[in-house]
Design an enzyme around this catalytic site. Structure first.
Site, PDB file in Angstrom:
ATOM      1  N   HIS A 378       0.644  -1.140  -0.156  1.00  0.00           N
ATOM      2  CA  HIS A 378       0.083  -0.037  -0.101  1.00  0.00           C
ATOM      3  C   HIS A 378       0.740   1.356   0.115  1.00  0.00           C
ATOM      4  O   HIS A 378       0.330   2.248   0.134  1.00  0.00           O
ATOM      5  CB  HIS A 378      -0.841   0.355   1.280  1.00  0.00           C
ATOM      6  CG  HIS A 378      -2.092  -1.066   1.219  1.00  0.00           C
ATOM      7  ND1 HIS A 378      -3.325  -0.822   0.854  1.00  0.00           N
ATOM      8  CD2 HIS A 378      -2.014  -2.315   1.857  1.00  0.00           C
ATOM      9  CE1 HIS A 378      -3.940  -1.749   0.887  1.00  0.00           C
ATOM     10  NE2 HIS A 378      -3.202  -2.582   1.388  1.00  0.00           N
ATOM     11  N   LYS A 570      -8.534  13.851   4.913  1.00  0.00           N
ATOM     12  CA  LYS A 570      -7.541  12.630   4.900  1.00  0.00           C
ATOM     13  C   LYS A 570      -6.511  12.715   6.056  1.00  0.00           C
ATOM     14  O   LYS A 570      -6.617  14.009   6.733  1.00  0.00           O
ATOM     15  CB  LYS A 570      -6.921  12.575   3.490  1.00  0.00           C
ATOM     16  CG  LYS A 570      -6.219  14.024   2.810  1.00  0.00           C
ATOM     17  CD  LYS A 570      -5.590  13.786   1.685  1.00  0.00           C
ATOM     18  CE  LYS A 570      -6.458  13.943   0.510  1.00  0.00           C
ATOM     19  NZ  LYS A 570      -6.843  12.757  -0.261  1.00  0.00           N
ATOM     20  N   ARG A 571      -5.796  11.694   6.161  1.00  0.00           N
ATOM     21  CA  ARG A 571      -4.869  11.775   7.400  1.00  0.00           C
ATOM     22  C   ARG A 571      -3.974  13.072   7.084  1.00  0.00           C
ATOM     23  O   ARG A 571      -3.620  13.216   5.788  1.00  0.00           O
ATOM     24  CB  ARG A 571      -4.051  10.553   7.447  1.00  0.00           C
ATOM     25  CG  ARG A 571      -4.821   9.261   8.162  1.00  0.00           C
ATOM     26  CD  ARG A 571      -5.271   9.850   9.617  1.00  0.00           C
ATOM     27  NE  ARG A 571      -4.218   9.909  10.612  1.00  0.00           N
ATOM     28  CZ  ARG A 571      -3.684   9.026  11.502  1.00  0.00           C
ATOM     29  NH1 ARG A 571      -4.384   7.720  11.563  1.00  0.00           N
ATOM     30  NH2 ARG A 571      -2.681   9.107  12.155  1.00  0.00           N
ATOM     31  N   LYS A 576       0.734  14.509   1.739  1.00  0.00           N
ATOM     32  CA  LYS A 576      -0.662  14.776   1.046  1.00  0.00           C
ATOM     33  C   LYS A 576      -0.838  16.298   1.073  1.00  0.00           C
ATOM     34  O   LYS A 576      -1.879  16.622   0.355  1.00  0.00           O
ATOM     35  CB  LYS A 576      -1.673  14.206   2.133  1.00  0.00           C
ATOM     36  CG  LYS A 576      -1.761  12.745   2.229  1.00  0.00           C
ATOM     37  CD  LYS A 576      -2.426  12.214   3.157  1.00  0.00           C
ATOM     38  CE  LYS A 576      -2.586  10.766   3.397  1.00  0.00           C
ATOM     39  NZ  LYS A 576      -3.232   9.856   2.311  1.00  0.00           N
ATOM     40  N   THR A 678      -8.492   6.824  -1.907  1.00  0.00           N
ATOM     41  CA  THR A 678      -9.993   6.413  -2.049  1.00  0.00           C
ATOM     42  C   THR A 678     -10.949   7.166  -1.908  1.00  0.00           C
ATOM     43  O   THR A 678     -11.941   7.423  -2.173  1.00  0.00           O
ATOM     44  CB  THR A 678     -10.245   4.859  -1.203  1.00  0.00           C
ATOM     45  OG1 THR A 678      -9.913   5.547   0.117  1.00  0.00           O
ATOM     46  CG2 THR A 678      -9.463   3.888  -1.737  1.00  0.00           C
ATOM     47  N   LYS A 682     -14.681   8.443  -3.522  1.00  0.00           N
ATOM     48  CA  LYS A 682     -15.686   8.711  -3.046  1.00  0.00           C
ATOM     49  C   LYS A 682     -16.389  10.223  -3.327  1.00  0.00           C
ATOM     50  O   LYS A 682     -17.681  10.449  -3.534  1.00  0.00           O
ATOM     51  CB  LYS A 682     -15.639   8.855  -1.397  1.00  0.00           C
ATOM     52  CG  LYS A 682     -15.194   7.375  -0.800  1.00  0.00           C
ATOM     53  CD  LYS A 682     -14.572   7.465   0.666  1.00  0.00           C
ATOM     54  CE  LYS A 682     -13.977   6.043   1.002  1.00  0.00           C
ATOM     55  NZ  LYS A 682     -13.068   6.307   2.125  1.00  0.00           N
TER      56      LYS A 682
END
Ligand code: CBF
Length: 834
Positions: A378, A570-571, A576, A678, A682
């Site tokens: 992952h 998100k985290r 990110k 992901t 969504k």
């Protein structure tokens, strides 16, 4: 014309029946906890009781289906998939289970007649937050799809007493509090004491002489742990199957050491028990590797050992004894998926059990392991690739270490030597053991060497796994490395969380789209249709109004639903790049201060993110965002054109409220760093338009929706690599781009933290002295341009509506049912049991 194919429980369970069941649980199971007088009806205590009674009533129905599924699975003798994951981010279960059973409407009616609103009661349930982020939520989506597609599947994990911490903000700082998801039990769980497992740990290995003169390794364990399983039923959508998620709770083997107790030392008597209980006490709140942490290592071993024993005993119960002679049948009936390297020890445990308890030869045991195991990678981030010290292995699992050495020796001498004869450098590079001052076990190498298939989670990620992470393994076994692009369940991420849009889609799509998500593509011709656009955007608006209320309740901030809702959820992690978003917000704020009449569509930037408690810079980014938000939100000069909201305690149930209301989806990781993502799927499914880099699944989303319906910016993977090779100099951007310079220098002042200059400087430092490892400054200009283009596009109402509709219509590929079918065809080789 809709949902013709629904084979539901609704046909047999009426609202009247459900009402009776709910009342029964209120009155007997819950010991008459409700206060009946009208004045007390809506007290929190009553709502909790009704939520619990409704959940219990439903679980009763579910358990009947679970039993029937077991019988059917035994009858059809199908192969099972056993999904081993240290994390499951399940969220709340009531609404989802009702939708999957098609009992939502009748339960709504039953509760209405009791004076309660179902949607309101659904809010009472605690999230099952037994995971950190994407990896854990993926596992939850996969379980939903497996049951929906009638596959025989069991999820295995840990029954954490405390899931991911609860987050609140104090003066802008993240505060962590323990998550108490099952303080008073959970209506969804079934304890299975009959499947309890005893797990040896610590001790030493003895060489015992056999009658034929050979030596056998015997493990004299130093301690026993007890694994008690709790099952959570997993309900398929519009299917006959209910599977289980089996979570292991760790207890001491014997409750008390009676000898010590008799001597009067009460505390010491509890000692062992307390130690054992810590194993399943808490989820590690980190996406990355907790190197050197013995408890985390024991967690991994404990749940793997319990699960392997359970898999073998379930097999034997159905198919008879496991012996060398029947091992081929075992491989035909059992597949085991390793969700990342966290469950790698399962490989060693299966080998140990086969060798030491089932008298398998080495050859047979190894062959069997290769057939049953497969592994999903992952991440490429080096810090997340697990390595455990050899000394920790030796201390905790001495027998497993001897097995690991033998696997490694055979691999190096046979496979590596055959391909690269006498190549010491290659042996060192591929060995499971990393040599050095502290010798380490490379868990990913053990996974790749053992598994028959290894997959990445989006096409680009899988390509990089082959090219950059494991090129030599790919050379050795060109068929082994493969791709399965992630997916999400449309049941939770559209049907259940966005009822208004679901209803509209069902009116226009001649199929059960919640199962066949591809059928939404039939909406494409309507993307230009004025009346459909109006309906679609009216729903988006209604969802935004609902989120506006939620934002007010959670933060006290007023936002307007007329603004663009721009969402990054998100985290929190540097890769990110929430700080790229923040830097752009600062730039917009500056532009507005310079020209308050700047023509721009008002924007609300909405963040949701938890930072790992030990990740200092991530916490500082949260703090900076909150402080900047405070200033911007209260600055009347900019006439509400800009608002910034950081919603506390981001989790699955909050995502379910944010996603239906989002206009823009921020997917802005540095290219090559986000394996898939992901959240991107969504948000797009709910009609949000992506602004993103060519990273992870964004690339495949762009392929599906077309370049006109997504805003792509930034460096590509190859450009990032080239920049690294050439030597990246973030100062260049600081010195040549006035906006970047002004925004970064602003962080050094006390403008956002009056009287406390420098509190936000660490972010600037990470870009400059820190070398900007995630290329924020390099991508800033291109991001800012894409944002500008997006703002213009939004003002063209027709154009935007078309983009939003096409995003919803063209997400069929990202149904997690498709991901599961890919695993089934290429990796697990299952057949449905119905
Ligand atoms: O594959 C599921 C997700 O896993 C991660 O969250 C992970 O924990 N490694 C990745 O970061 C995501 O990109 C990925 O979607």
């Amino acid at each position: 014309m809709i949902n013709k194919n629904i084979k539901s429980s609704a046909a047999i369970i009426s609202a009247t029946d459900l009402k009776k069941r709910i009342q029964h649980h209120l009155n007997s199971t819950l010991g008459d906890r409700v206060i009946c007088e009208d004045a007390y009806k809506n007290t929190p205590q009553n709502k909790q009781a009704y939520w619990q009674a409704t959940s219990l009533a439903l679980n009763e129905i579910i358990i009947d289906k679970l039993q029937a599924s077991k019988v059917q699975q035994a009858k059809s003798a199908t192969k099972s998939i056993n999904y081993l994951s240290l994390e499951y981010l399940m969220g709340r279960l009531l609404s989802n289970n009702l939708h999957n059973l098609n009992l939502y409407k009748s339960t709504e009616k039953a509760l209405k007649s009791l004076g309660f609103d179902l949607a309101d009661l659904c809010e009472e349930g605690a999230d099952l937050a037994l995971g950190n982020g994407g990896l854990g939520r993926l596992a939850a989506c996969f379980l939903d799809s497996l049951a929906t597609l009638d596959y025989n599947a069991m999820g295995y994990g840990i029954h954490y007493q405390h899931g991911l911490f609860k987050q609140s903000f104090k003066d802008g700082h993240q505060i962590e509090q323990p998550d108490m998801w099952r303080e008073f039990g959970s209506p969804w769980e079934i304890c299975r004491p009959e499947a309890t497992q005893l797990i040896p740990v610590y001790g030493y290995v003895e060489q015992q002489a056999q009658t034929d003169g050979s030596l056998t390794s015997v493990w004299r364990a130093g301690k026993m742990l007890k694994g008690v399983p709790w099952d959570i039923p997993i309900v398929g959508y519009n299917s006959s199957t209910v599977n289980a998620l089996r979570l292991w709770e760790c207890r001491a083997d014997s409750a008390f050491d009676w000898d010590t107790l008799n001597q009067g030392d009460y505390l010491q008597a509890h000692h062992d028990q307390v130690n054992a209980e810590t194993v399943s006490k808490v989820l590690y709140p980190n996406d990355e590797h907790d190197a050197g942490n013995e408890l985390r290592f024991i967690q991994q071993y404990f749940f793997c050992a319990c699960s392997i024993k359970d898999i073998i005993s379930r097999y034997q119960l159905q198919f008879g004894p496991l012996t060398q002679a029947t091992s081929r049948n075992f491989a035909d009936k059992v597949a085991i998926q390793l969700n990342d390297t966290h469950p790698t020890i399962a490989i060693l445990e299966l080998m140990r059990v086969l060798l030491d308890e089932y008298d398998f030869s080495w050859q047979n045991a190894w062959q069997l392991a290769g057939k049953v195991f497969s592994y999903t990678n992952h991440t490429l981030l080096p810090e997340a690739l697990e390595k455990w010290s050899v000394s920790l292995f030796e201390h905790v699992l001495p027998r497993h270490l001897t097995i690991l050495y033998r696997i490694n020796e055979a691999f190096l001498n046979d496979e590596v030597n055959a391909m690269w004869p006498n190549n010491e450098a290659m042996r060192a590079r591929l060995s499971i053991i990393e040599e050095g001052e502290q010798r380490k076990v490379r868990m990913a190498h053990l996974c790749v060497i053992t598994s028959h298939k290894v997959n990445g989670v989006a096409q680009i990620h899988s390509d990089l796994v082959k090219k950059d992470l494991f090129p030599e393994f790919n050379q050795l076994w060109p068929e082994k490395l493969t791709n399965v692009t992630n997916g999400i369940t449309p049941r939770r991420w559209l049907k259940s969380c966005n009822p208004l849009l679901s209803e509209l889609l069902s009116k226009h799509v001649d199929d059960d789209w919640a199962k066949n998500l591809n059928s939404l593509s039939s909406l494409s011709p309507l993307a230009d249709n004025a009346s459909f656009q109006k309906k679609f955007m009216a729903i988006k608006h209604q969802n935004k109004v609902a989120l506006t209320t939620e934002i007010k309740t959670l933060t006290g901030i007023d936002v307007s639903p007329e603004a663009i809702f721009d969402v990054q959820i998100k985290r929190l992690h540097e890769y990110k790049r929430q700080h790229l978003n923040l830097l752009h917000i600062l730039a917009l704020y500056r532009r507005l201060l310079a020209d308050p009449d700047l023509p721009m569509q008002p924007r609300v930037f909405i963040f949701g993110a938890k930072a790992a408690p030990g990740y200092q810079l991530a916490k500082e980014i949260i703090y900076a965002t909150n402080k900047i938000a405070e200033k911007i939100n209260n600055d009347t000069r900019i006439q509400d054109k800009l608002k910034v909201v950081f919603l506390p305690n981001y989790r699955v149930s909050l995502a379910e409220k944010i996603i239906p209301a989002a206009d823009v989806s921020e997917q802005i990781s540095t290219a090559g760093k986000e394996a898939s993502g992901t959240g991107n799927m969504k948000l797009a499914l709910n009609g949000a338009v992506t602004i993103g880099t060519l990273d992870g699944a964004n690339i495949e989303i762009a392929e599906e929706v077309g370049d006109d319906n997504i805003f792509i910016f930034g460096l590509t993977v190859d450009e990032v690599k080239a920049l690294d090779i050439k030597g990246y100099n973030p100062y260049h951007f600081y010195e040549t781009n006035n906006e970047i310079k002004a925004c970064l220098d602003w962080l050094d002042t006390d403008y956002f933290t009056p009287g406390r200059a420098g509190e936000l400087s660490s972010i600037k430092q990470s870009f400059l002295e820190g070398g900007d490892p995630y290329k924020v400054l390099a991508d800033f200009e291109s991001y800012s341009d894409a944002q500008q283009a997006l703002g213009v596009a939004y003002q063209d109402k027709k154009r935007w509506a078309k983009m939003a509709i096409l995003n919803t219509a063209l997400m069929g590929k990202f149904n997690s049912d498709r991901s599961i079918e890919d695993y089934v065809k290429n990796i697990w080789f299952l057949t449905p049991s119905v």
